[in-house]
Design an enzyme around this catalytic site. Structure first.
Site, PDB file in Angstrom:
ATOM      1  N   LYS A  77       0.848  -1.390  -0.068  1.00  0.00           N
ATOM      2  CA  LYS A  77       0.339  -0.170   0.054  1.00  0.00           C
ATOM      3  C   LYS A  77       0.879   1.249  -0.007  1.00  0.00           C
ATOM      4  O   LYS A  77       0.525   2.185  -0.805  1.00  0.00           O
ATOM      5  CB  LYS A  77      -0.983  -0.237   1.273  1.00  0.00           C
ATOM      6  CG  LYS A  77      -2.059  -0.881   1.163  1.00  0.00           C
ATOM      7  CD  LYS A  77      -2.794  -1.122   2.414  1.00  0.00           C
ATOM      8  CE  LYS A  77      -3.878  -2.174   2.153  1.00  0.00           C
ATOM      9  NZ  LYS A  77      -4.675  -2.435   3.617  1.00  0.00           N
ATOM     10  N   GLN A  99      -5.053  -0.931   9.321  1.00  0.00           N
ATOM     11  CA  GLN A  99      -5.138  -2.338   8.972  1.00  0.00           C
ATOM     12  C   GLN A  99      -5.549  -3.440   9.929  1.00  0.00           C
ATOM     13  O   GLN A  99      -5.363  -3.573  11.017  1.00  0.00           O
ATOM     14  CB  GLN A  99      -3.375  -2.878   8.685  1.00  0.00           C
ATOM     15  CG  GLN A  99      -3.273  -4.157   8.064  1.00  0.00           C
ATOM     16  CD  GLN A  99      -3.738  -4.495   6.558  1.00  0.00           C
ATOM     17  OE1 GLN A  99      -3.850  -3.377   5.881  1.00  0.00           O
ATOM     18  NE2 GLN A  99      -4.093  -5.646   5.912  1.00  0.00           N
ATOM     19  N   ASP A 130     -11.533   3.026   3.807  1.00  0.00           N
ATOM     20  CA  ASP A 130     -11.835   1.475   3.945  1.00  0.00           C
ATOM     21  C   ASP A 130     -13.409   1.328   3.533  1.00  0.00           C
ATOM     22  O   ASP A 130     -13.814   0.336   3.652  1.00  0.00           O
ATOM     23  CB  ASP A 130     -11.303   0.967   5.127  1.00  0.00           C
ATOM     24  CG  ASP A 130     -10.206  -0.085   5.009  1.00  0.00           C
ATOM     25  OD1 ASP A 130     -10.010  -0.710   3.826  1.00  0.00           O
ATOM     26  OD2 ASP A 130      -9.668  -0.346   5.934  1.00  0.00           O
TER      27      ASP A 130
END
Ligand code: GUN
Length: 294
Positions: free
Chosen positions: A54, A98, A121
């Site tokens: 990422k 995460q 997200d």
């Protein structure tokens, strides 16, 4: 029939090129550079690989990347403080924590602390709520990648019978909502579903997101169906040598690709699309925060 293999790597590259063009346009026309903050807590090796990718790809498309590696024993309150600090930082347009987080941390509390406008997200209840109602919020990255690939493969999805296997917050539920928005007739199957083989056999579109290696048998697939395999499972591969492993999806790829019309491979299918969509979401979030219509 031999299925067309949907090349997620090539498609992700195309998405990233679009993002890089948008980033350049934002700099040229508004002097704005999108910034993405990624927080990882602990040392899970798979998560570390995802996060490294990422961060690398954020730089490649010309965005600012902010990377925070916090120790395994980080207190929930400290993680939430970090999130709140990033909420207030104008250089940060997107925040990703995460998952999974270590057991002592309440994931919902952490995700709930992210400003909905920076929740790239799409996991904050404001965004999941918008997805389930009027739309217009941030859409989770993997589900967005699945829909982009399906539309690229099939065009209009209206009236297709879509089966989603799995009901996770990260993939199953949002992908089902998105398929519904595309006018599919949607069924969600899960561990208690009675006749999974029958459900798969009836589906024009199968999205498998259960995390069980090759659980969906190839001969269940309806001839000509489109199969999106979200699973990434590491399994022993003694044929490659002692202690070796390989990645497989949730679908028996070899058998399914003899019946399907189109199918994503693992690796090289959905996986690369997830990060590309994260970058796309960061541009979307940046534009909304600055009231820019690109
Ligand atoms: N862990 C695995 N996939 C994801 C994802 O899409 N977002 C976050 N935050 N964590 C993940």
């Amino acid at each position: 029939m031999t299925a067309r293999i949907i090349d997620g790597k090539a498609f992700a590259q195309t998405v990233r090129e679009g993002v890089a063009r948008d980033v350049a346009a934002l700099a040229a026309t508004h002097s704005v550079k999108p910034g993405l903050a990624v927080i990882i807590v602990g040392y899970d090796p798979a998560s570390q690989v995802y996060v490294r990718n990422k961060v690398k790809q954020t730089a490649e498309v010309g965005m600012n990347g902010f990377h925070f590696e916090l120790p395994e024993d980080t207190a929930e309150a400290d993680l939430i403080s970090k999130v709140k600090e990033l909420n207030g930082d104008p250089a940060v347009n997107g925040i990703l924590v995460q998952l999974p987080l270590p057991k002592h941390i309440n994931e919902a509390a952490v995700v709930g602390a992210i400003a909905p406008a920076k929740d790239v997200d799409g996991l904050h209840v404001v965004n999941t709520g918008l997805l389930a109602s009027s739309g217009g919020g941030m859409v989770p990255c993997t589900p967005l990648g699945c829909i982009l690939m399906l539309k690229d493969t099939l065009g209009d999805l209206t009236g297709k019978k879509a089966l989603v296997i799995g009901r996770s917050i990260l993939v199953g539920k949002p992908v089902a909502q998105l398929l519904l928005s595309e006018n599919c007739t949607v069924t969600i199957a899960h561990s208690r579903t009675k006749n999974l083989a029958g459900e798969v056999a009836a589906a024009d579109i199968v999205v498998a997101a259960v995390g069980i290696p090759e659980m969906v048998k190839g001969d269940w697939v309806k001839p000509g169906a489109t199969v999106i395999d979200v699973g990434i499972n590491r399994v022993p591969a003694p044929e490659r040598g002692e202690g070796k492993t390989r990645l497989v999806g949730d679908v028996e790829f070899a058998a399914a690709s003899k019946r399907a019309g189109a199918i994503t491979p693992v690796p090289g299918g959905v996986g690369p699309m997830t990060i590309a969509c994260l970058l796309k979401n960061t541009v979307t979030a940046t534009c909304k925060q600055h009231n820019i219509d690109l």
